[in-house]
Design an enzyme around this catalytic site. Structure first.
Site, mmCIF file in Angstrom:
data_model
loop_
_atom_site.group_PDB
_atom_site.id
_atom_site.type_symbol
_atom_site.label_atom_id
_atom_site.label_comp_id
_atom_site.label_asym_id
_atom_site.label_seq_id
_atom_site.Cartn_x
_atom_site.Cartn_y
_atom_site.Cartn_z
ATOM 1 N N ARG A 58 0.822 -1.213 0.000
ATOM 2 C CA ARG A 58 0.000 0.000 0.000
ATOM 3 C C ARG A 58 0.859 1.268 0.000
ATOM 4 O O ARG A 58 0.455 2.312 -0.511
ATOM 5 C CB ARG A 58 -0.941 0.003 1.207
ATOM 6 C CG ARG A 58 -2.050 1.032 1.067
ATOM 7 C CD ARG A 58 -2.753 1.342 2.377
ATOM 8 N NE ARG A 58 -3.240 0.181 3.043
ATOM 9 C CZ ARG A 58 -2.891 -0.170 4.289
ATOM 10 N NH1 ARG A 58 -2.044 0.569 4.974
ATOM 11 N NH2 ARG A 58 -3.380 -1.256 4.844
ATOM 12 N N TYR A 111 -12.899 21.651 -10.404
ATOM 13 C CA TYR A 111 -13.414 20.360 -10.885
ATOM 14 C C TYR A 111 -14.582 19.938 -9.999
ATOM 15 O O TYR A 111 -14.476 19.947 -8.772
ATOM 16 C CB TYR A 111 -12.253 19.358 -10.806
ATOM 17 C CG TYR A 111 -12.539 17.957 -11.235
ATOM 18 C CD1 TYR A 111 -12.868 17.668 -12.556
ATOM 19 C CD2 TYR A 111 -12.436 16.898 -10.338
ATOM 20 C CE1 TYR A 111 -13.098 16.365 -12.956
ATOM 21 C CE2 TYR A 111 -12.654 15.595 -10.732
ATOM 22 C CZ TYR A 111 -12.995 15.332 -12.040
ATOM 23 O OH TYR A 111 -13.202 14.043 -12.424
ATOM 24 N N ASP A 183 -4.672 22.331 -8.615
ATOM 25 C CA ASP A 183 -4.910 21.267 -9.582
ATOM 26 C C ASP A 183 -4.417 21.796 -10.929
ATOM 27 O O ASP A 183 -4.997 22.709 -11.498
ATOM 28 C CB ASP A 183 -6.407 20.946 -9.621
ATOM 29 C CG ASP A 183 -6.752 19.825 -10.605
ATOM 30 O OD1 ASP A 183 -5.965 19.580 -11.540
ATOM 31 O OD2 ASP A 183 -7.831 19.211 -10.439
ATOM 32 N N LYS A 208 -5.245 11.758 -17.181
ATOM 33 C CA LYS A 208 -5.437 12.544 -18.399
ATOM 34 C C LYS A 208 -4.198 12.459 -19.287
ATOM 35 O O LYS A 208 -3.908 11.411 -19.816
ATOM 36 C CB LYS A 208 -5.796 13.985 -18.014
ATOM 37 C CG LYS A 208 -6.959 14.073 -17.005
ATOM 38 C CD LYS A 208 -8.283 13.663 -17.616
ATOM 39 C CE LYS A 208 -9.400 13.397 -16.601
ATOM 40 N NZ LYS A 208 -9.715 14.472 -15.692
HETATM 41 C C1 LIG Z 1 -10.211 14.287 -14.357
HETATM 42 C C2 LIG Z 1 -9.815 15.373 -13.461
HETATM 43 C C3 LIG Z 1 -9.608 15.147 -12.109
HETATM 44 C C4 LIG Z 1 -9.868 13.815 -11.451
HETATM 45 O O1 LIG Z 1 -9.061 12.805 -11.938
HETATM 46 P P1 LIG Z 1 -9.550 11.287 -11.863
HETATM 47 O O2 LIG Z 1 -8.321 10.522 -12.149
HETATM 48 O O3 LIG Z 1 -10.636 11.148 -12.870
HETATM 49 O O4 LIG Z 1 -10.065 11.057 -10.470
HETATM 50 C C5 LIG Z 1 -9.188 16.201 -11.336
HETATM 51 N N1 LIG Z 1 -9.002 17.419 -11.849
HETATM 52 C C6 LIG Z 1 -9.199 17.672 -13.149
HETATM 53 C C7 LIG Z 1 -8.957 19.050 -13.649
HETATM 54 C C8 LIG Z 1 -9.608 16.675 -13.987
HETATM 55 O O5 LIG Z 1 -9.837 16.942 -15.271
#
Ligand SMILES: *Cc1c(COP(=O)(O)O)cnc(C)c1O
Length: 392
Positions: A58, A111, A183, A208
């Site tokens: 983990r 988000y 983010d 992404k």
């Molecule tokens: C997709 C996304 C997330 C979350 O990511 P996941 O891997 O889907 O949990 C967070 N912030 C942004 C800007 C995103 O596009």
């Protein structure tokens, strides 16, 4: 040494010290729950510093550490931590910085699942959240209270792509002794390195562009020395560790990130400029276009643009959104972005707190994939031309 190399070179080299030498190019994929120790003393020594090596699955295996070290080398933080998803990285960061009675300043373009985490889980914990206008710079100081513990940024937001004034917000935060987290998924570590701008904690949904092939969920958070222990404890408390295959896919994605991103960037910019001239488009939301909200901060802080932006249709006809989206052929409807394929999704800025987004035409997010840009343009053109058939 590190800083002399370009980001493109670092994308290729980062994390490779974990490879067997001499041996294969890539670090081995080590799948494990359990690691074995010869003596109780060795076991206890590993357990006394459980985040510093292979101890229990983990906490990570050498594959996890290779991915984490790669991101950290590129981002320039103290250490990075891989998580099960981008949202897990966000939730852990918020839990790391906030407790009962604290106040959170969260950007209103955040988000949506992060907004829900604040409105549900943090609220239940007794944390109060204020959503602030992404246009706020120095003036954010007026929203800081004695109990404010974190300013959370997302820049650009991925609905209408406002870019924030990181420098001004960091200045206000430091003056008040408040932590900052961002983010930065849209930019990837290639186009923005938030810790170089004084941000404490940088978050990426590696799902992404970093993974880049729409086939894995992965998050990563990079912390500075002051915040690392808190963030590490929170990710461990949540138990939302990154999968090993996913970390390997994240590493693989990094090697081609620069190449892919430049293509996403060029095609997206070409289409954004073309769409701007179309009479059927009310507005294009792309940070690299002059006149975009926060364009000057994008020019100042970012090393380029990725391939996601939005367009707004005129408010003329209730069926315009459905007609346009359904007519597209190469742009498939789906959550997410950052893969090789083009995608389309309605954006919903009306769910925001600040009342700036009522009374608009439909806003549609486009992820520009790696397909030929002329084919993509033809697809968009056909779908837009189809709108002319709708009765006014
Ligand atoms: C997709 C996304 C997330 C979350 O990511 P996941 O891997 O889907 O949990 C967070 N912030 C942004 C800007 C995103 O596009």
């Amino acid at each position: 040494m590190k800083s002399e190399k370009t980001s493109a070179s670092r994308m290729v080299e980062a994390g490779r010290s974990h490879a067997i030498n001499p041996g294969p190019v890539n670090p081995p994929i080590v799948r494990a729950s359990t690691f074995l120790f010869d003596t109780l003393a060795d076991f206890q020594k590993a357990g006394s510093r459980p985040f510093d090596g292979a101890f229990y699955g983990r906490v990570g295996t050498p594959t996890t550490f290779a991915f984490e070290d790669a991101i950290c080398e590129i981002e320039g933080g103290h250490r990075s931590i891989a998580t099960a998803s981008g949202l897990a990285a966000i939730s852990a960061t918020l839990l790391a910085c906030l407790e009962k009675g604290d106040h959170l300043l969260m950007v209103d373009t955040v988000y949506d699942p992060a907004r829900r985490f604040a409105n549900r889980t943090l609220k239940r914990m007794g944390v109060d959240t204020t959503f602030y206008d992404p246009a706020l710079g120095d003036d954010i100081a007026s929203l800081i209270r004695p109990e404010t513990k974190l300013i959370y940024l997302e820049s650009p937001g991925t609905g209408t792509f406002e870019v924030q004034d990181i420098a001004a917000i960091v200045r206000a935060a430091k003056k008040a002794g408040v932590r900052t987290a961002i983010d930065a998924t849209w930019a990837t570590p290639l186009l923005l390195r938030p810790l170089e701008h004084g941000i404490d904690i940088s978050i990426h949904a590696a799902t992404k562009y970093i993974v880049g092939h729409s086939d894995a969920m992965l998050g990563v958070v990079t912390a500075n020395a002051e915040t690392y222990d808190d963030v590490r404890r929170a990710t461990q408390d949540m138990g939302a560790s990154a999968g090993i295959e996913e970390c390997n896919l994240g590493l693989r994605g990094l090697r081609t990130l620069e190449l892919r991103l430049r293509r996403h960037e060029a095609s997206a910019l070409e289409l954004a400029r073309w769409l701007e001239k179309r009479p059927d488009i009310a507005k294009v939301y792309h940070p690299a276009l002059p006149g975009a909200a926060g364009h000057e901060f994008w020019s100042r802080d970012f090393d380029g643009a990725s391939g996601v932006f939005s367009v707004e249709l005129h408010k003329r006809h209730p069926d315009a959104l459905r007609s346009f989206v359904d007519a597209l052929d190469m742009f498939r409807i789906g959550f997410s972005w950052g893969g090789f394929e083009s995608l389309v999704l309605p954006a919903h800025p009306e769910t925001r707190t600040l009342p700036l987004w009522n009374d608009r035409g439909p806003i549609i997010r486009l992820q520009i994939g790696l397909e030929d840009v002329d084919d993509l343009r033809a697809d968009l053109e056909r779908a837009l031309d189809g709108l002319q058939g709708l009765a006014e």
